[in-house]
Design an enzyme around this catalytic site. Structure first.
Site, PDB file in Angstrom:
ATOM      1  N   ASP A   9       0.856  -1.188   0.000  1.00  0.00           N
ATOM      2  CA  ASP A   9       0.000   0.000   0.000  1.00  0.00           C
ATOM      3  C   ASP A   9       0.889   1.233   0.000  1.00  0.00           C
ATOM      4  O   ASP A   9       2.120   1.128  -0.137  1.00  0.00           O
ATOM      5  CB  ASP A   9      -0.981  -0.019   1.194  1.00  0.00           C
ATOM      6  CG  ASP A   9      -2.331   0.610   0.829  1.00  0.00           C
ATOM      7  OD1 ASP A   9      -2.333   1.792   0.423  1.00  0.00           O
ATOM      8  OD2 ASP A   9      -3.363  -0.080   0.907  1.00  0.00           O
ATOM      9  N   HIS A  37      -2.994   3.120  -4.616  1.00  0.00           N
ATOM     10  CA  HIS A  37      -2.419   2.631  -3.350  1.00  0.00           C
ATOM     11  C   HIS A  37      -0.964   2.176  -3.524  1.00  0.00           C
ATOM     12  O   HIS A  37      -0.525   1.236  -2.860  1.00  0.00           O
ATOM     13  CB  HIS A  37      -3.253   1.461  -2.804  1.00  0.00           C
ATOM     14  CG  HIS A  37      -4.553   1.896  -2.180  1.00  0.00           C
ATOM     15  ND1 HIS A  37      -4.641   2.360  -0.894  1.00  0.00           N
ATOM     16  CD2 HIS A  37      -5.813   1.943  -2.669  1.00  0.00           C
ATOM     17  CE1 HIS A  37      -5.905   2.669  -0.619  1.00  0.00           C
ATOM     18  NE2 HIS A  37      -6.633   2.435  -1.687  1.00  0.00           N
ATOM     19  N   GLU A  67      -9.927   2.326  -5.223  1.00  0.00           N
ATOM     20  CA  GLU A  67      -9.621   3.720  -4.872  1.00  0.00           C
ATOM     21  C   GLU A  67      -8.420   4.267  -5.647  1.00  0.00           C
ATOM     22  O   GLU A  67      -7.511   4.855  -5.059  1.00  0.00           O
ATOM     23  CB  GLU A  67      -9.357   3.816  -3.356  1.00  0.00           C
ATOM     24  CG  GLU A  67     -10.568   3.441  -2.528  1.00  0.00           C
ATOM     25  CD  GLU A  67     -10.312   3.407  -1.031  1.00  0.00           C
ATOM     26  OE1 GLU A  67     -11.214   3.804  -0.288  1.00  0.00           O
ATOM     27  OE2 GLU A  67      -9.220   2.974  -0.611  1.00  0.00           O
TER      28      GLU A  67
HETATM   29  C1  ACM Z   1     -11.067  -1.033   0.248  1.00  0.00           C
HETATM   30  O1  ACM Z   1     -11.618  -1.048   1.366  1.00  0.00           O
HETATM   31  N1  ACM Z   1     -10.510   0.077  -0.182  1.00  0.00           N
HETATM   32  C2  ACM Z   1     -11.044  -2.210  -0.590  1.00  0.00           C
END
Ligand code: ACM
Length: 636
Positions: free
Chosen positions: A202, A276, A353
Site C-alpha cells: 500500500d 495505493h 480507490e
Molecule cells: C477497500 O476497502 N478500499 C477495498
C-alpha cells in the site's frame, strides 16, 4: 448431601442427564449443521488413547491435539496399542457425499468418541469442534487441576456452507511480524476460516521481498513512526529516521504459507495496484506518469488524498502509470516471484480507490487513450487490469480484484471482491463472474464496535449484531456465483497486535457463523450467549476481544419541548443498565434504565454501566450531556 452423593456416583459412571447437555454446556462457534444432544457424557480417561491417520497433512493437527490435551494433566497416547481408542479419527474409505472435503461426523457416546471425515481438513475441523465441546480449561497452556474433563454426549454432522471463508489482514499500513501473523492464523483456524488474504502493499509499505526488485523493500518497507490519528499526521521532515515498518523475506513467506496450510488455511497475496502504490513509486519513481515523482516518499500516515463529497483526488500521484511501458515488465517480475511463493490459485491485484486526477493531466495517458480508443479514465484502468490479468494468468494463476475493476469493463476471467456494499457483487454475478462478498456494511472490522465516546476513533461504527446479519448471497443472485465471503481488517488505526485482536474478535465469530453455518441455523440470541461463553476460552488463550456488545447504545432525541431525551438499548438480551447523573460511578444499587430519560436541569455527565444479574458485565461509560445534546441537534 444425599443428592450430591448421587450426582457424584452418576457422574462417575458417566450417565447423568443433568447439566452436561444443557444449552450453555454446548456452545460451538460456528454452529454445526446438525447437532443432536443426548444424555450423559464421555469422561476422558487417565490414559487418553487416540487413533488418527498418520498422514503428513495431519502432523500439525496431531500436535495441536496433544498440546491441548496436556491441559488435562492426563497421558495422551497417539496410535498406541489400545484395542479401542478413546478418540477415534477415521478417514472414510467410501466418500460420505454429505460431508464434502471439509465436513465431519462427530459422535460422542459415554464409551468414547468417534469422528469420521472424507479428507484431513474434516479431521482438523472436527478437532476444533471437539475442543469447544471440552471444558474451556482445555485452552490453558498449563495443566489444570479440579476440572471434570467430560465431553457431552452428542451427534454432530457438520460441513461448511461456503468454500471461501476469509479474513483479510492489512500488513501494509502497520506491519505485523511473522509470529504475529502465525498467532492470527491460529485464531482463524479455531473458527474454521480457511483463507487469509494478506494485503501486502500500500502507500505506507511494501511488505514482501521481491528479489529482482530490491528497492521495493530496501526503500518501500520503511516510513517514519507516528502514533495518534493516522491520516492526520504531519509530513515527515528529511532528518526523521525512516526505520518504521518491515517486510517478509521469501523464506518468511514460505514459512507462513506452510504454517497456514498445516491449519487448512490458504494464503492469498494482494498487490494493490494501480492505486495505493506510493511505496512502489517511492522505490521506483520511473513507474509514475508524473514529473517530480522522484521526490515522493513512503507515506507515514500524513494526509495525501483529498476526500470530498464527489470522490477523491490524490495530492501526490500514488499510481502506477498505465501508459508507461516500464510498468508491465515490473509487474511481470513481481507476479513471477509471487506465483512461486503462494500455491493458492488466485492473486489479488487490488484495483480499489485509484485516483485518476494525475492521469487526466498526463500526455502519456492521453496518447494511450487515443491509441486504444479509451473514452474515460475508468476505461484506462480497465485497459490496465486486462493487461495485468494476462500477466497473472501467464503465471498459471487467476485474477481477483476489488469491485472497482468492474468500472470501464471487467477483465474476462476476473473474480470480484465486493466491498462497496453488495451491488458490485450483484452486478458481477449477473455478468456471470464469480464473487466473494466483503461489504463495508457488515464485515469491515476496522470500524468501531461501539460508541465513539469510548472506542478508539474510526470514521464508522459496525456493531457485532450488524456483522452477524452478514448474508453473502444477495436476493436475486444465483448462489452458484458466490464463492463465499470475508471480513477485512484494515490497520490504519491499528498499531499493535493486541488491538488487532480486539478489533477482530468477537466480530469474526459472527463472520465465521455466516460463512460456515446454514442460514436457517443462525440465531442472534443464541449466538450472543455462545460468544459470552467463548470469552472464557479466549481469556485462557490470551486473545484480546471487545466487550462492546455489553455496552448500551445511546440514542439522543429532542422531546416535544425541545429538551434532551436519552434512549438506551443493548445488543444483548437480559442486561440491566444502571445510571447516574450526579457524577458518581453507578453500580447495581443505582436506578435501572426502564424508559427514555430526561436530563436533570444542571447535570453535565450521564454515567452508565450494565449488569447481568448481580455481576457487572459492561464497562462504565461516562457520556457528557453536551455530547448527547449535540447528537440531538440541540447545540453545535
Ligand atoms: C477497500 O476497502 N478500499 C477495498
Amino acid at each position: 448431601m444425599k443428592k450430591k452423593l448421587l450426582l457424584g456416583l452418576l457422574s462417575l459412571i458417566g450417565i447423568t442427564g443433568f447439566s452436561q447437555t444443557s444449552d450453555t454446556s454446548v456452545s460451538i462457534i460456528p454452529e454445526p449443521v446438525s447437532m443432536v444432544k443426548g444424555a450423559g457424557y464421555f469422561a476422558l480417561p487417565d490414559n487418553i488413547s487416540v487413533s488418527i491417520p498418520d498422514l503428513p497433512e495431519l502432523k500439525a493437527t496431531i500436535l495441536l491435539l496433544q498440546q491441548k490435551l496436556a491441559a488435562t494433566g492426563k497421558r495422551t497416547i497417539i496410535n498406541g496399542s489400545a484395542p479401542v481408542a478413546s478418540l477415534q479419527f477415521v478417514l472414510n474409505k467410501t466418500v460420505d457425499k454429505t460431508l464434502g472435503n471439509e465436513g465431519y461426523r462427530l459422535s460422542v457416546r459415554p464409551s468414547g468418541i468417534v469422528i469420521k471425515a472424507n479428507r484431513p481438513a474434516g479431521i482438523f475441523y472436527s478437532v476444533q469442534t471437539l475442543l469447544q465441546l471440552l471444558p474451556k480449561e482445555i485452552e490453558s497452556k498449563t495443566a489444570v487441576a479440579g476440572t471434570s474433563w467430560n465431553v457431552p454426549v452428542v451427534e454432530i454432522t457438520d460441513y461448511p456452507r461456503f468454500g471461501w471463508r476469509g479474513l483479510m489482514l492489512d500488513v501494509a499500513r502497520h506491519f505485523f511480524t511473522k509470529q504475529e501473523v502465525k498467532d492470527f492464523i491460529d485464531n482463524m483456524a479455531r473458527y474454521k476460516f480457511n483463507l487469509l488474504h494478506m494485503h501486502l502493499t500500500d502507500d505506507e509499505g511494501w511488505r514482501i521481498e521481491i528479489r529482482s526488485l530490491p528497492r521495493l523493500t530496501s526503500v518501500g518497507a520503511w516510513n517514519v513512526k507516528r502514533v495518534g490519528y493516522f491520516g492526520t499526521f504531519s509530513k515527515p521532515g528529511a532528518d526523521e529516521p525512516r526505520n518504521n515498518g518491515g517486510f517478509y523475506t521469501q523464506d518468511d513467506i514460505r514459512e507462513l504459507v506452510k504454517y497456514a496450510k498445516d491449519r487448512f488455511i490458504n494464503i492469498m497475496p494482494e498487490v494493490d495496484i494501480p492505486g495505493h502504490s506510493m511505496a512502489a513509486i517511492a522505490s521506483y519513481p520511473e513507474l509514475s506518469c508524473t514529473p517530480g515523482a522522484d521526490k515522493y516518499q513512503v507515506i507515514s500516515g500524513e494526509s495525501f488524498i483529498d476526500w470530498h463529497p464527489g470522490g477523491f483526488d490524490a495530492l501526490e500521484d500514488n499510481t502506477l502509470c498505465p501508459a508507461n511501458e516500464k510498468v508491465y515488465p515490473f509487474l511481470n517480475k513481481i507476479f513471477t516471484e509471487i506465483a512461486t511463493l503462494f500455491p493458492f490459485e488466485y492473486i489479488h491485484v487490488g484495483g480499489d480507490e485509484c485516483a485518476k486526477n494525475f492521469w487526466e493531466k498526463s500526455d502519456a495517458v492521453k496518447q494511450l487513450m487515443q491509441k486504444e480508443k479509451l473514452k474515460s479514465m475508468e476505461e484506462v484502468q480497465s485497459y490496465f487490469e486486462k493487461r495485468v490479468e494476462k500477466i497473472v494468468e501467464s503465471k498459471g494463476k487467476k485474477l481477483i480484484g476489488w469491485d472497482e475493476i468492474l468500472e470501464g469493463g471487467l477483465p474476462p476471467n476476473a473474480l470480484i471482491m465486493s466491498w462497496r456494499g453488495i451491488n458490485g457483487g450483484i452486478e458481477a454475478a449477473k455478468m456471470g463472474h464469480q464473487v466473494v462478498m466483503s461489504p463495508t456494511t457488515f464485515v469491515y472490522l476496522d470500524y468501531m464496535q461501539g460508541d465513539s465516546i469510548y472506542e478508539p476513533l474510526v470514521y464508522s461504527v459496525l456493531r457485532l449484531n450488524k456483522t452477524y446479519e452478514f448474508e453473502p448471497v444477495p436476493d436475486g443472485v444465483d448462489p452458484k456465483y458466490i464463492l463465499g465471503g470475508q471480513a477485512n481488517i484494515w490497520t490504519e488505526q491499528i498499531y499493535n497486535t493486541r488491538h488487532l485482536e480486539y478489533m477482530t474478535w468477537p466480530r469474526s465469530l459472527a463472520v465465521s457463523e455466516s460463512l460456515w453455518s446454514p442460514k436457517e441455523k443462525k440465531n442472534w440470541n443464541s449466538f450472543a450467549r455462545k460468544v459470552e461463553n467463548n470469552f472464557g476460552r479466549m481469556d485462557l488463550e490470551h486473545v484480546k476481544y471487545s466487550r462492546c456488545l455489553f455496552d448500551p447504545i445511546f440514542t439522543a432525541k429532542k422531546d416535544a419541548r425541545d429538551s434532551l431525551l436519552i434512549e438506551l438499548s443493548t445488543e444483548v438480551e437480559g442486561l440491566d443498565i444502571h445510571y447516574s447523573f450526579d457524577n458518581s460511578h453507578p453500580d447495581n444499587d443505582y436506578p435501572i434504565y426502564k424508559e427514555p430519560l430526561s436530563v436533570p436541569r444542571e447535570a453535565v455527565m450521564f454515567k452508565v454501566v450494565t449488569y447481568r444479574g448481580d455481576k457487572v458485565i459492561g464497562r462504565q461509560i461516562d457520556m457528557p450531556v453536551s455530547e448527547l445534546k449535540k447528537r440531538a441537534g440541540l447545540i453545535k
